[in-house]
Structures are given as structure tokens and as C-alpha cells.
Design a protein around this motif. Structure first.
Motif, PDB file in Angstrom:
ATOM      1  N   THR A  17       3.987 -24.054 -35.621  1.00 31.89           N
ATOM      2  CA  THR A  17       4.950 -23.360 -34.775  1.00 31.89           C
ATOM      3  C   THR A  17       6.329 -23.988 -34.919  1.00 31.89           C
ATOM      4  OG1 THR A  17       3.208 -22.808 -33.210  1.00 31.89           O
ATOM      5  CG2 THR A  17       5.467 -22.668 -32.399  1.00 31.89           C
ATOM      6  N   GLN A  18       7.336 -23.128 -35.035  1.00 27.90           N
ATOM      7  CA  GLN A  18       8.710 -23.579 -35.225  1.00 27.90           C
ATOM      8  C   GLN A  18       9.635 -22.754 -34.329  1.00 27.90           C
ATOM      9  OE1 GLN A  18       9.957 -23.849 -39.381  1.00 27.90           O
ATOM     10  NE2 GLN A  18       7.850 -23.486 -39.992  1.00 27.90           N
ATOM     11  N   ILE A  19      10.896 -23.178 -34.262  1.00 23.05           N
ATOM     12  CA  ILE A  19      11.910 -22.330 -33.652  1.00 23.05           C
ATOM     13  C   ILE A  19      13.000 -22.098 -34.693  1.00 23.05           C
ATOM     14  CG2 ILE A  19      11.449 -23.051 -31.287  1.00 23.05           C
ATOM     15  CD1 ILE A  19      14.052 -24.691 -31.413  1.00 23.05           C
ATOM     16  N   GLY A  20      13.661 -20.965 -34.585  1.00 23.45           N
ATOM     17  CA  GLY A  20      14.711 -20.627 -35.533  1.00 23.45           C
ATOM     18  C   GLY A  20      15.117 -19.182 -35.369  1.00 23.45           C
ATOM     19  N   TYR A  21      15.540 -18.592 -36.449  1.00 19.96           N
ATOM     20  CA  TYR A  21      16.059 -17.229 -36.433  1.00 19.96           C
ATOM     21  C   TYR A  21      15.201 -16.323 -37.311  1.00 19.96           C
ATOM     22  CZ  TYR A  21      20.110 -19.976 -34.995  1.00 19.96           C
ATOM     23  OH  TYR A  21      20.941 -20.862 -34.363  1.00 19.96           O
ATOM     24  N   VAL A  22      15.318 -15.024 -37.080  1.00 17.26           N
ATOM     25  CA  VAL A  22      14.743 -14.010 -37.958  1.00 17.26           C
ATOM     26  C   VAL A  22      15.945 -13.385 -38.672  1.00 17.26           C
ATOM     27  CG1 VAL A  22      13.474 -11.838 -38.066  1.00 17.26           C
ATOM     28  CG2 VAL A  22      12.767 -13.622 -36.447  1.00 17.26           C
ATOM     29  N   ALA A  23      15.972 -13.483 -39.979  1.00 18.90           N
ATOM     30  CA  ALA A  23      17.147 -13.083 -40.756  1.00 18.90           C
ATOM     31  C   ALA A  23      17.586 -11.648 -40.462  1.00 18.90           C
ATOM     32  CB  ALA A  23      16.884 -13.270 -42.247  1.00 18.90           C
ATOM     33  N   GLN A  24      16.656 -10.736 -40.340  1.00 16.84           N
ATOM     34  CA  GLN A  24      17.024  -9.344 -40.085  1.00 16.84           C
ATOM     35  C   GLN A  24      17.719  -9.189 -38.728  1.00 16.84           C
ATOM     36  OE1 GLN A  24      14.277 -10.423 -41.527  1.00 16.84           O
ATOM     37  NE2 GLN A  24      13.897  -9.161 -43.331  1.00 16.84           N
ATOM     38  N   GLU A  25      17.313  -9.993 -37.744  1.00 19.32           N
ATOM     39  CA  GLU A  25      17.974  -9.955 -36.434  1.00 19.32           C
ATOM     40  C   GLU A  25      19.375 -10.559 -36.520  1.00 19.32           C
ATOM     41  OE1 GLU A  25      13.886 -10.288 -33.748  1.00 19.32           O
ATOM     42  OE2 GLU A  25      15.267 -11.995 -33.794  1.00 19.32           O
ATOM     43  N   VAL A  26      19.509 -11.643 -37.251  1.00 18.12           N
ATOM     44  CA  VAL A  26      20.817 -12.276 -37.428  1.00 18.12           C
ATOM     45  C   VAL A  26      21.753 -11.316 -38.166  1.00 18.12           C
ATOM     46  CG1 VAL A  26      22.053 -14.181 -38.543  1.00 18.12           C
ATOM     47  CG2 VAL A  26      19.875 -14.623 -37.387  1.00 18.12           C
ATOM     48  N   GLU A  27      21.225 -10.624 -39.154  1.00 17.50           N
ATOM     49  CA  GLU A  27      22.022  -9.691 -39.951  1.00 17.50           C
ATOM     50  C   GLU A  27      22.619  -8.571 -39.087  1.00 17.50           C
ATOM     51  OE1 GLU A  27      21.467  -8.107 -44.442  1.00 17.50           O
ATOM     52  OE2 GLU A  27      19.792  -7.712 -43.083  1.00 17.50           O
ATOM     53  N   GLN A  28      21.906  -8.164 -38.051  1.00 17.44           N
ATOM     54  CA  GLN A  28      22.422  -7.131 -37.140  1.00 17.44           C
ATOM     55  C   GLN A  28      23.607  -7.647 -36.329  1.00 17.44           C
ATOM     56  OE1 GLN A  28      19.053  -5.867 -34.809  1.00 17.44           O
ATOM     57  NE2 GLN A  28      18.077  -4.842 -36.531  1.00 17.44           N
TER      58      GLN A  28
ATOM     59  N   GLY B 133      27.374 -11.539 -42.419  1.00 21.92           N
ATOM     60  CA  GLY B 133      27.826 -12.624 -43.286  1.00 21.92           C
ATOM     61  C   GLY B 133      27.001 -13.894 -43.173  1.00 21.92           C
ATOM     62  N   LEU B 134      26.135 -13.963 -42.166  1.00 17.93           N
ATOM     63  CA  LEU B 134      25.289 -15.148 -41.984  1.00 17.93           C
ATOM     64  C   LEU B 134      23.971 -15.043 -42.751  1.00 17.93           C
ATOM     65  CD1 LEU B 134      25.716 -15.798 -38.158  1.00 17.93           C
ATOM     66  CD2 LEU B 134      26.814 -16.997 -40.061  1.00 17.93           C
ATOM     67  N   VAL B 135      23.758 -13.935 -43.442  1.00 15.92           N
ATOM     68  CA  VAL B 135      22.490 -13.707 -44.126  1.00 15.92           C
ATOM     69  C   VAL B 135      22.740 -13.528 -45.619  1.00 15.92           C
ATOM     70  CG1 VAL B 135      20.507 -12.144 -44.320  1.00 15.92           C
ATOM     71  CG2 VAL B 135      21.449 -12.703 -42.073  1.00 15.92           C
ATOM     72  N   LYS B 136      21.860 -14.103 -46.414  1.00 27.13           N
ATOM     73  CA  LYS B 136      21.939 -13.977 -47.870  1.00 27.13           C
ATOM     74  C   LYS B 136      20.611 -13.419 -48.364  1.00 27.13           C
ATOM     75  CE  LYS B 136      22.802 -16.570 -52.084  1.00 27.13           C
ATOM     76  NZ  LYS B 136      23.213 -17.847 -52.654  1.00 27.13           N
TER      77      LYS B 136
ATOM     78  N   ILE C  41      12.544 -10.235 -60.433  1.00 28.88           N
ATOM     79  CA  ILE C  41      11.240  -9.615 -60.185  1.00 28.88           C
ATOM     80  C   ILE C  41      11.432  -8.512 -59.160  1.00 28.88           C
ATOM     81  CG2 ILE C  41       8.903  -9.981 -59.317  1.00 28.88           C
ATOM     82  CD1 ILE C  41       9.167 -12.911 -60.297  1.00 28.88           C
ATOM     83  N   SER C  42      11.058  -7.304 -59.526  1.00 27.73           N
ATOM     84  CA  SER C  42      11.214  -6.152 -58.649  1.00 27.73           C
ATOM     85  C   SER C  42      10.462  -6.371 -57.334  1.00 27.73           C
ATOM     86  CB  SER C  42      10.678  -4.900 -59.351  1.00 27.73           C
ATOM     87  OG  SER C  42      10.776  -3.791 -58.503  1.00 27.73           O
ATOM     88  N   GLY C  43      11.128  -6.091 -56.219  1.00 25.51           N
ATOM     89  CA  GLY C  43      10.508  -6.223 -54.904  1.00 25.51           C
ATOM     90  C   GLY C  43      10.377  -7.651 -54.413  1.00 25.51           C
ATOM     91  N   SER C  44      11.018  -8.603 -55.084  1.00 25.02           N
ATOM     92  CA  SER C  44      10.884 -10.013 -54.695  1.00 25.02           C
ATOM     93  C   SER C  44      11.966 -10.464 -53.732  1.00 25.02           C
ATOM     94  CB  SER C  44      10.934 -10.898 -55.944  1.00 25.02           C
ATOM     95  OG  SER C  44      12.233 -10.872 -56.525  1.00 25.02           O
ATOM     96  N   ASP C  45      12.823  -9.555 -53.292  1.00 23.42           N
ATOM     97  CA  ASP C  45      13.937  -9.951 -52.445  1.00 23.42           C
ATOM     98  C   ASP C  45      13.451 -10.432 -51.077  1.00 23.42           C
ATOM     99  OD1 ASP C  45      13.285  -7.108 -52.205  1.00 23.42           O
ATOM    100  OD2 ASP C  45      14.849  -7.061 -50.682  1.00 23.42           O
ATOM    101  N   TYR C  46      14.147 -11.426 -50.570  1.00 23.20           N
ATOM    102  CA  TYR C  46      13.881 -11.946 -49.228  1.00 23.20           C
ATOM    103  C   TYR C  46      15.192 -12.468 -48.664  1.00 23.20           C
ATOM    104  CZ  TYR C  46      13.743 -16.514 -51.537  1.00 23.20           C
ATOM    105  OH  TYR C  46      14.061 -17.626 -52.270  1.00 23.20           O
ATOM    106  N   LYS C  47      15.275 -12.589 -47.350  1.00 22.56           N
ATOM    107  CA  LYS C  47      16.515 -12.956 -46.684  1.00 22.56           C
ATOM    108  C   LYS C  47      16.473 -14.392 -46.176  1.00 22.56           C
ATOM    109  CE  LYS C  47      17.497  -8.202 -45.388  1.00 22.56           C
ATOM    110  NZ  LYS C  47      18.633  -7.992 -46.246  1.00 22.56           N
ATOM    111  N   THR C  48      17.612 -15.058 -46.278  1.00 19.39           N
ATOM    112  CA  THR C  48      17.770 -16.405 -45.741  1.00 19.39           C
ATOM    113  C   THR C  48      18.951 -16.409 -44.771  1.00 19.39           C
ATOM    114  OG1 THR C  48      19.238 -17.116 -47.533  1.00 19.39           O
ATOM    115  CG2 THR C  48      16.873 -17.471 -47.851  1.00 19.39           C
TER     116      THR C  48
END
Length: 191
Positions: free
Chosen positions: A120-131, A135-138, A150-157
Motif C-alpha cells: 500500500t502506498q500514497i500518491g497520485y493517479v496520473a489520469q486524475e492529475v492530468e485533468q 503539464g504535470l503528466v508525461k 511498442i504499439s499500445g505500450s503507452d503509460y502515464k507518469t
């Protein structure tokens, strides 16, 4: 294996023999002009809990990255280039108050399929931050050994260091509001 350059610099690549660290750890030594002047980059055995990567300069560990992604730097600080000589159009940042209020700090764990540790951790969900602040999401991608995406390999940080800067601005705004309120309360109490 040693690779010796024509100058006084040499590099050694390979695995250690357990005399200094653990067996079969991958290492790169880059020596200067003396045996005690070197940089050691070491990939480690994650099975025994040692760091995945650490870097030494002249026998002093400078940074360590563990298998779970934690970064340790015992005696230094993290910095970024900030000299005024390299900047232009310097103005005060607009308010960050609303962005910081809108960020959701979440409690979660990574899925087993993600390959990350599942505690268990605490932090952010990139899609929520992006809303809140795009500019805080890559978006990152994985690549083949040939360097093809690689097709479909995208993920957010999330760019957490930028969130820290926004927090400082919002804190300054909060401090200004508190000081204003303190002045008003002092005036009311004096009346």
C-alpha cells in the motif's frame, strides 16, 4: 575485462568475484589517473535485496536506486539548473492554489501484473492529475531492442518535482492569507 585507453584513463566491465561486493554483480569502473580516482557504476543482485543500481565516486556511494524504484542519496541534494544567466522572461508565477486544492492524494497498491511492488502506498493517479494540470503528466512508451515503439505500450507518469514547486507557491499564498487574517484579528482585538 579491462579496456585501457591510450591516455591515463581506463575502464573495466564485467562481474565481480565476491571480493568487494556480491557474486555476479555487473559493474563498470572508470578510472582516472590513479587507482583511488574512479567512478563505479554497479548493477546489483536484486534477489538479496541489494540496490539495482548504485554509483560510487572515489569509494563514496553517491546514489542508489533500489529494485522497488526508491532513490537514496545520503549526503547530497537533488537539483536542477536554475541560474538566472540561463533564463529570460522571468515573472511571478500565477496562483497555484486551485490546482493544489484539486489534486487528489490517493491510497492504492500496484497490481501484480504491473511488475511493481504491491504494498500500500500514497500518491497520485496520473489520469486524475492530468485533468487538473496536463503539464504535470508525461506519456511514456516502451520500445523494442531495435528502438521501435511498442504499439499500445503507452503509460502515464506524474512529474512529482513540478508538483513540489506548485505546492511552494500555494503555501506562499496561504501564508499571505494567514498574515492578513492575523493583522485583522490583531486590529479587532485592539479595538
Amino acid at each position: 575485462m579491462y579496456v585501457k585507453a591510450t591516455t591515463s584513463t581506463q575502464a573495466r566491465f564485467g562481474t565481480l568475484d565476491a571480493s568487494s561486493f556480491n557474486n555476479d554483480e555487473n559493474v563498470v569502473f572508470v578510472y582516472g589517473n590513479a587507482d583511488d580516482s574512479y567512478v563505479l557504476l554497479r548493477g546489483c543482485n536484486t534477489a538479496d535485496g541489494t540496490p539495482v543500481f548504485d554509483a560510487y565516486v572515489n569509494d563514496t556511494r553517491r546514489i542508489e536506486i533500489e529494485a522497488n524504484g526508491d532513490v537514496h542519496n545520503a549526503s547530497g541534494v537533488y537539483s536542477q539548473t536554475s541560474d538566472a544567466r540561463f533564463k529570460e522572461n522571468i515573472v511571478d508565477s500565477p496562483s497555484q492554489w486551485e490546482d493544489i486544492k484539486a489534486l487528489r492524494v490517493r491510497k492504492f497498491n500496484f497490481t501484480e501484473a504491473s511488475g511493481y511492488q504491491t504494498h500500500t502506498q500514497i500518491g497520485y493517479v496520473a489520469q486524475e492529475v492530468e485533468q487538473v494540470s496536463p503539464g504535470l503528466v508525461k506519456t511514456r512508451y516502451e520500445y523494442t531492442e531495435d528502438g521501435e515503439e511498442i504499439s499500445g505500450s503507452d503509460y502515464k507518469t506524474v512529474k512529482a518535482s513540478l508538483i513540489n514547486v506548485k505546492v511552494v507557491k500555494a503555501l506562499q499564498e496561504a501564508m499571505a492569507k494567514i498574515e492578513t487574517l492575523e493583522t485583522k484579528v490583531a486590529a479587532l482585538e485592539a479595538a
